[in-house]
Design a protein around this motif. Structure first.
Motif, PDB file in Angstrom:
ATOM      1  N   TRP A 292       0.831  -1.216   0.000  1.00 16.08           N
ATOM      2  CA  TRP A 292       0.000   0.000   0.000  1.00 16.08           C
ATOM      3  C   TRP A 292       0.864   1.263   0.000  1.00 16.08           C
ATOM      4  O   TRP A 292       0.605   2.207  -0.736  1.00 16.08           O
ATOM      5  CB  TRP A 292      -0.915   0.038   1.230  1.00 16.08           C
ATOM      6  N   PHE A 293       1.843   1.255   0.908  1.00 18.46           N
ATOM      7  CA  PHE A 293       2.679   2.460   1.075  1.00 18.46           C
ATOM      8  C   PHE A 293       4.142   2.095   0.855  1.00 18.46           C
ATOM      9  O   PHE A 293       4.580   1.022   1.249  1.00 18.46           O
ATOM     10  CB  PHE A 293       2.518   3.036   2.494  1.00 18.46           C
ATOM     11  N   ARG A 294       4.860   3.021   0.288  1.00 21.17           N
ATOM     12  CA  ARG A 294       6.295   2.805   0.099  1.00 21.17           C
ATOM     13  C   ARG A 294       7.036   3.000   1.405  1.00 21.17           C
ATOM     14  O   ARG A 294       6.514   3.566   2.359  1.00 21.17           O
ATOM     15  CB  ARG A 294       6.837   3.770  -0.958  1.00 21.17           C
TER      16      ARG A 294
ATOM     17  N   HIS B 284       2.760   6.889  -3.236  1.00 22.91           N
ATOM     18  CA  HIS B 284       2.375   5.612  -2.638  1.00 22.91           C
ATOM     19  C   HIS B 284       1.342   4.887  -3.505  1.00 22.91           C
ATOM     20  O   HIS B 284       0.367   5.502  -3.938  1.00 22.91           O
ATOM     21  CB  HIS B 284       1.816   5.847  -1.236  1.00 22.91           C
TER      22      HIS B 284
ATOM     23  N   VAL C 277      -1.077   3.016  -2.841  1.00 25.88           N
ATOM     24  CA  VAL C 277      -2.468   3.039  -2.379  1.00 25.88           C
ATOM     25  C   VAL C 277      -3.223   4.232  -2.951  1.00 25.88           C
ATOM     26  O   VAL C 277      -4.423   4.174  -3.187  1.00 25.88           O
ATOM     27  CB  VAL C 277      -2.519   3.050  -0.819  1.00 25.88           C
ATOM     28  N   ASN C 278      -2.500   5.314  -3.208  1.00 29.21           N
ATOM     29  CA  ASN C 278      -3.164   6.509  -3.726  1.00 29.21           C
ATOM     30  C   ASN C 278      -3.699   6.305  -5.136  1.00 29.21           C
ATOM     31  O   ASN C 278      -4.546   7.065  -5.597  1.00 29.21           O
ATOM     32  CB  ASN C 278      -2.201   7.701  -3.717  1.00 29.21           C
TER      33      ASN C 278
ATOM     34  N   TYR D   2       7.126   8.695   9.907  1.00 25.61           N
ATOM     35  CA  TYR D   2       6.434   7.814   8.969  1.00 25.61           C
ATOM     36  C   TYR D   2       6.913   6.366   9.082  1.00 25.61           C
ATOM     37  O   TYR D   2       6.123   5.437   8.918  1.00 25.61           O
ATOM     38  CB  TYR D   2       6.638   8.343   7.550  1.00 25.61           C
TER      39      TYR D   2
ATOM     40  N   ARG E 122       3.856   3.750   9.075  1.00 21.60           N
ATOM     41  CA  ARG E 122       3.523   2.902   7.918  1.00 21.60           C
ATOM     42  C   ARG E 122       3.001   1.511   8.300  1.00 21.60           C
ATOM     43  O   ARG E 122       2.003   1.058   7.749  1.00 21.60           O
ATOM     44  CB  ARG E 122       4.755   2.795   7.011  1.00 21.60           C
TER      45      ARG E 122
ATOM     46  N   GLU F 218      -0.650  13.592   4.120  1.00 17.48           N
ATOM     47  CA  GLU F 218       0.033  13.743   2.833  1.00 17.48           C
ATOM     48  C   GLU F 218      -0.473  14.972   2.079  1.00 17.48           C
ATOM     49  O   GLU F 218       0.303  15.668   1.424  1.00 17.48           O
ATOM     50  CB  GLU F 218      -0.148  12.474   1.995  1.00 17.48           C
TER      51      GLU F 218
END
Lengths: 424, 534
Positions: free
Chosen positions: A348-350, A359, A361-362, B494, B498, B513
């Motif tokens: 989902w996220f880096r 990312h 997920v976006n 983060y 995460r 974000e």
């Protein structure tokens, strides 16, 4: 007391009260449809007020958004804007800003180049259209004009000093100062309160009087975005006249006035334009039948049942409640529309927050066909008369690409066009 | 600019490592009238001292496997409860076994506790649930023990603050030892570097104490000592948005992942995993670790499945190597050792390593005894009798403390900078003025370490920008460097955010974000300078 149910009928039910939802209602009204709009989101207060079209592509800031759109079509053919021509996008964009102007909030028309919109930390962002109240700041930066930026005692997260220090190298003629907002001594102040206070002539005069002695030859004065709530252009003109120099607004951290202005402007204007608007009601359930859909909403006093011939979904992403997740799965909240599921949460996220690729997920969201109808895994529309627009759509990363308004407006335009056609 | 201008410092003792042990040694020695310089390559509690759950162990967790450590925890815990009550929540703890756990292990627990001198009161399932309503129905055994919680940041800040008030003892952050100058078995100086400016620093002292935790083996080797041998055991913890239980809840079994839930003011911490790693640097929580800890924890407390977690973090336990410990860090000795390095040919260098947060005071006492004896100082250790004072600038690390203070002050001009944790300007002001390291350049990160800023549900989305604005207003920041420091801060936060991004944290992440990129342009700024933050 027995709880009643109110029933209404409409041709197009727009679900969502962000830029995409409001743009969809505007375009649908212009196309002669009967429109009802529902939502509960306050996410509008998170906008800067700038309307971006496409500011970043291929991890680079782009000065020509139209050329960037050409590149986007080549590099990201599934991006929701990629299926639309530049002319269509321009028509949509201008249609939206013109409508805003008619409702009382002036915006610049889409030009050929991106503008450098000022941000509170003393940096700039690429954007296409800005409120008239912010335009002079862009000119002041471009020309390096002698400018005074002012902040206020008790206003959080907006530091004129930070603005000055960070722009210093690029804009040496920039100065900063701090004032106490008239009548608001020794307390925390909020942009929204200052803006409403500045609608009165007495406050305008008092603030102008406080600013004048600080000018010291400045040609421009910048303020946080507080120049009135309902008639900002008139407040700007009055204040400019009273101070004697050009004035501009700088966005603040949310909840911020430029977004609240838009929301209140729509809420004021839509009933006059003939749209049924319930901006505080969340749609609890949607059922599709042969001739359209039934929406169920639970109001504070009564329930609402809406018979709609077509539905346009503009419910946004996680922040606005259009999408949600549990520990393992992403889903669309209202209709459980199919969302492509990556291999696991690690996809989902880096690992790095500011990874310029953004990312993954976006870029997940609702998949649509060429007429903005959500599709199932087989590629067929989920329903003939269900459409989607805005940030809920897959294959875009509007925050990183600086394309939030462009995405919302252009897809709302095309989705309402398709809905109009489908309604015959 | 003279880049080669070397700064020179002198002190009786150089203490290396700004964690619980190093700060404890600093205070111990200062109370004996000895002047110390404490240095850390990062800032206070950058290692295991800041990467633990803040459990002041009764010793119950070690009672079965290591009675000696268990007894030591019990004794030290009682001393700290008496002398540092401001840093401690004496909330008590329970050990519970649920269906499927080893019944025999549970039955032997009271005897293990008796041997270690730990009071242990058997509870019926109903009594256990009365104490902790979140416990499930199927409890097969439960015992109450005198566990407590301790604020590791507060303790270390108070240690340093108290030492600095005794004499000329001082703390220097961001100072890394690169080499020792040794002449005829005597360390003359430590050749250091300021990790922010890159400037060389020389520190001359009569005695050198290596209390660098997981880095103790590396630092000892810089002095040519090969006798310190550590095992690095990474532990990961999850932080919830609210406090889940009244007291500490331990799973009654041999230590495994996800079997302790520790309250910390208004939040709770769930852990801990144990994974042997090659290098103590650069550890971060992973998604599989988080999922495993949560699955294990939920077996004991099903409510954890519905709990909102806001962050995860990892620390590295510096364990002393012993037979069988290579494969499983949990089998390693949790005790500590003091190396005088005399067999390594050094007369004024010592390393104190291993141990637990709970036993830091004792570790510091032993190291202090050695240093005092070597310096010919006859003063006895005082940390076992002298209360740890409470410094005004140091009380902002406890969840909930800033909010209480702000309501009490009820000053309309004192604005809240961090809304999640209610940290006001006045708190930041006292930190800027008086907290250890304040004479140094205080960044957003340094203030966050000394308060709850950035630790609430929004995980720094708003407060990073508000505090940065405030630091510009105060003149603490006077260049674009302030924006770089803000970027580094949110990038660092983060890493812990995460692994717990799902559910209610997804909207938070999206909003963060939007603010960080859309309003603060951090992604584009990172681009401009290559994204390295240099």
């Amino acid at each position: 007391m027995k709880r009643g149910t109110r029933r209404i009928e409409t041709q197009l039910a727009v679900i969502g009260t962000g830029i995409a939802g409001f743009a969809a209602s505007i375009f649908a009204l212009q196309r002669g449809l009967d429109v009802a709009q529902f939502g509960h989101s306050g996410a509008m207060a998170y906008t800067t007020g700038y309307l971006d079209l496409l500011g970043v592509h291929d991890q680079r800031v782009r000065t020509d958004p139209w050329a960037a759109l050409d590149d986007l079509r080549r590099d990201e053919p599934h991006h929701p804007m990629s299926g639309l021509g530049n002319q269509t996008i321009r028509t949509a964009f201008d249609g939206f800003t013109d409508a805003l102007g008619e409702m009382g909030i002036g915006y610049t028309r889409a030009g050929e180049r991106n503008l450098s919109g000022l941000l509170p930390n003393g940096i700039a962002k690429p954007t296409l259209s800005v409120p008239d109240t912010m335009l002079a700041g862009i000119t002041a930066l471009e020309t390096g004009a002698r400018t005074l930026v002012i902040d206020f005692d008790g206003l959080q997260g907006f530091s004129a000093k930070a603005f000055e220090v960070n722009f210093a190298e690029r804009w040496p003629a920039l100065r900063s100062a701090r004032l106490t907002f008239p009548g608001m001594e020794n307390r925390q102040v909020f942009p929204e309160v200052l803006a409403r206070s500045l609608e009165t002539r007495a406050t305008q005069d008092a603030l102008a009087e406080a600013i004048r002695p600080l000018l010291n030859g400045a040609e421009y004065v910048g303020l946080p975005a507080i120049l009135g709530m309902h008639a900002p252009d008139a407040v700007l003109a009055r204040m400019q006249e009273a101070i004697g120099v050009k004035l501009f607004e700088i966005p603040t951290i949310p909840p911020a006035v430029p977004g609240i202005r838009l929301r209140e402007c729509f809420e004021r204007a839509f009933p006059e334009m003939g749209a049924k608007l319930e901006p505080q009601l969340k749609v609890a359930n949607v059922e599709f039948g042969v001739s359209g859909a039934t929406l169920y909403l639970h109001g504070p006093m009564e329930d609402l049942q809406v018979e709609a011939s077509a539905v346009l979904l503009a419910t946004g992403r996680f922040l606005s409640g259009g999408l949600r997740s549990d520990q393992h799965r992403l889903s669309e909240t209202l209709l459980d529309l199919p969302i492509r599921q990556p291999e696991g949460r690690q996809e989902w996220f880096r690992r790095e927050y500011l990874d310029p690729r953004g990312h993954p997920v976006n870029r997940l969201g609702v998949e649509v066909d060429s007429t903005f109808r959500p599709i199932g895994p087989d590629g067929d529309p989920v329903h003939e008369k269900l459409f989607a627009a805005g940030a809920i759509l897959a294959h875009q990363d509007w925050a990183r690409q600086r394309c939030g308004a462009g995405l919302a407006i252009a897809t709302a335009y095309s989705a309402t066009e398709a809905a109009t056609a489908a309604l015959g | 600019m003279n880049a080669m201008a070397k700064r020179i410092h002198e002190a009786d003792v150089l203490v290396i490592g700004g964690g619980a042990t190093g700060s404890g040694v600093m205070r111990d020695l200062a109370l004996r009238g000895i002047t110390c310089l404490l240095i850390d390559r990062k800032d206070l509690n950058a290692g295991a001292s800041g990467g633990n759950h803040g459990l002041l162990h009764s010793g119950g967790r070690y009672a079965a496997a290591d009675a000696e450590t268990a007894a030591e925890c019990m004794r030290e815990g009682e001393i700290l409860k008496r002398l540092a009550p401001e840093c401690i929540d004496d909330c008590g703890g329970v050990f519970v076994a649920v269906e499927g756990d080893d019944v025999d292990f549970a039955a032997r627990f009271p005897e293990h506790c008796r041997v270690a001198g730990i009071p242990c009161e058997p509870l019926t399932a109903a009594e256990a649930r009365e104490r902790e309503p979140a416990l499930p129905e199927g409890i097969i055994a439960a015992y109450a023990v005198p566990d407590a919680t301790i604020d590791p940041f507060r303790v270390v800040l108070e240690n340093v603050g108290h030492a600095e008030r005794q004499n000329d003892s001082r703390y220097l952050p961001h100072t890394e030892v690169e080499a020792f100058e040794i002449v005829d078995g005597t360390v003359i100086s430590a050749q250091c570097r300021d990790r922010r400016s890159g400037d060389p620093i020389e520190i001359r002292a009569r005695q050198f104490i290596n209390a660098s935790g997981a880095w103790a083996e590396k630092v000892a080797r810089l002095a040519g000592c090969k006798d310190v041998s550590l095992l690095y055991s990474k532990g990961t913890l999850l932080i919830s948005n609210t406090r889940v239980t009244n007291g500490v809840v331990n799973r009654l079994r041999l230590p495994d992942d996800g079997d302790i839930l520790v309250p910390g003011g208004t939040v709770s911490l769930l852990g801990t995993s144990s994974v042997t790693v090659e290098d103590p640097d650069g550890v971060a929580p992973t998604i599989p670790e988080v999922d495993r800890i949560l699955a294990e924890g939920a077996a004991m407390l099903p409510v954890l499945n519905e709990t909102r977690f806001v962050r995860a973090f990892s620390g590295v336990r510096p364990l002393l190597k012993s037979a069988g410990s290579e494969a499983d860090g949990r089998k390693a000795n949790r005790g500590f050792a003091l190396f005088d390095h005399e067999d390594q040919g050094l007369t004024n260098f010592a390393t104190v390593a291993g141990g637990k947060f709970t036993t830091f005071r004792l570790m510091a006492e032993k190291a202090g005894d050695l240093v005092a004896q070597r310096l010919g100082n006859a003063e006895p250790c005082k940390t076992n009798v002298e209360p740890l004072p409470s410094g005004d600038a140091l009380r902002w690390t406890e969840p909930g403390a800033a909010a209480r203070d702000w309501f009490k002050r009820s000053d309309p001009t004192d604005m809240i900078l961090c809304e999640c944790e209610m940290v006001a300007r006045s708190a930041v002001d006292t930190i800027l003025q008086d907290a250890p390291g304040a004479e140094d350049h205080m960044s957003l990160k340094a203030i966050a370490l000394r308060s709850r800023i950035g630790k609430g549900a929004c995980q720094g989305a708003f407060c990073s920008m508000r505090v940065t604005s405030y630091l510009y207003d105060r003149g603490v920041y006077d260049s674009p460097d302030g924006l770089r420091l803000m970027r580094e801060f949110v990038q660092e936060r983060y890493k812990g955010v995460r692994p717990v991004l799902w559910g209610a944290q997804m909207p938070q992440a999206e909003l963060a974000e939007i603010l960080h990129c859309g309003l603060a342009g951090m992604d584009l700024a990172a681009d401009e300078d290559g994204g390295t933050g240099k």
